[in-house]
Design a protein around this motif. Structure first.
Motif, PDB file in Angstrom:
ATOM      1  N   THR A  72       0.860  -1.182   0.000  1.00  0.00           N
ATOM      2  CA  THR A  72       0.000   0.000   0.000  1.00  0.00           C
ATOM      3  C   THR A  72       0.893   1.228   0.000  1.00  0.00           C
ATOM      4  O   THR A  72       1.787   1.346   0.845  1.00  0.00           O
ATOM      5  N   VAL A  73       0.669   2.111  -0.960  1.00  0.00           N
ATOM      6  CA  VAL A  73       1.516   3.298  -1.089  1.00  0.00           C
ATOM      7  C   VAL A  73       0.667   4.550  -1.271  1.00  0.00           C
ATOM      8  O   VAL A  73      -0.507   4.489  -1.644  1.00  0.00           O
ATOM      9  N   GLN A  74       1.282   5.677  -1.006  1.00  0.00           N
ATOM     10  CA  GLN A  74       0.730   7.001  -1.296  1.00  0.00           C
ATOM     11  C   GLN A  74       1.718   7.674  -2.236  1.00  0.00           C
ATOM     12  O   GLN A  74       2.923   7.505  -2.088  1.00  0.00           O
TER      13      GLN A  74
ATOM     14  N   PRO B 299      -0.972  15.378  -2.544  1.00  0.00           N
ATOM     15  CA  PRO B 299      -1.244  13.964  -2.766  1.00  0.00           C
ATOM     16  C   PRO B 299      -1.765  13.717  -4.185  1.00  0.00           C
ATOM     17  O   PRO B 299      -2.525  14.524  -4.724  1.00  0.00           O
TER      18      PRO B 299
ATOM     19  N   LEU C 295      -4.757   6.294  -1.112  1.00  0.00           N
ATOM     20  CA  LEU C 295      -3.915   5.130  -0.895  1.00  0.00           C
ATOM     21  C   LEU C 295      -4.126   4.163  -2.046  1.00  0.00           C
ATOM     22  O   LEU C 295      -5.255   3.939  -2.490  1.00  0.00           O
TER      23      LEU C 295
ATOM     24  N   TYR D 117       5.574   3.904   1.188  1.00  0.00           N
ATOM     25  CA  TYR D 117       4.705   2.942   1.850  1.00  0.00           C
ATOM     26  C   TYR D 117       3.820   3.681   2.843  1.00  0.00           C
ATOM     27  O   TYR D 117       4.255   4.597   3.535  1.00  0.00           O
ATOM     28  N   SER D 118       2.552   3.268   2.924  1.00  0.00           N
ATOM     29  CA  SER D 118       1.611   3.910   3.813  1.00  0.00           C
ATOM     30  C   SER D 118       0.563   2.896   4.251  1.00  0.00           C
ATOM     31  O   SER D 118       0.527   1.766   3.772  1.00  0.00           O
ATOM     32  N   GLN D 119      -0.306   3.335   5.147  1.00  0.00           N
ATOM     33  CA  GLN D 119      -1.406   2.475   5.611  1.00  0.00           C
ATOM     34  C   GLN D 119      -2.696   3.242   5.561  1.00  0.00           C
ATOM     35  O   GLN D 119      -2.750   4.402   5.650  1.00  0.00           O
TER      36      GLN D 119
END
Length: 87
Positions: free
Chosen positions: A21-23, A45, A49, A85-87
């Motif tokens: 999972t990415v931003q 942004p 996500l 990487y993100s959540q």
């Protein structure tokens, strides 16, 4: 495409054996004087996500505020796209 052209999407590639999972963000940088560090002046942004499948790709479309930022700043002086990487 060259570094400073307008673009309508960002293709993400995942070489891992599990989904990630990415931003994605579009960054406009300042032009500091010699000896000073470069700073981000605008971070926008691109999409939300995104889940990139294992050993696969995902394309994030550039819309809304990100599309406006690209239209305003694509010609330079300093811009970049970063995925993290993100959540």
């Amino acid at each position: 495409m060259s570094r400073f052209e307008r673009f309508t999407g960002v293709k993400l590639t995942n070489d891992e054996e599990f989904p990630v999972t990415v931003q994605v963000v579009y960054i406009v940088w300042d032009q500091p004087k010699s000896g000073e560090t470069q700073q981000a002046v605008e971070v926008t942004p691109v999409g939300g996500l995104s889940v990139v499948p294992a050993s696969g790709t995902e394309t994030v479309k550039v819309t809304g505020a990100a599309k406006a930022a690209v239209a305003r700043s694509a010609g330079g002086p300093a811009v970049s796209i970063k995925a993290f990487y993100s959540q």
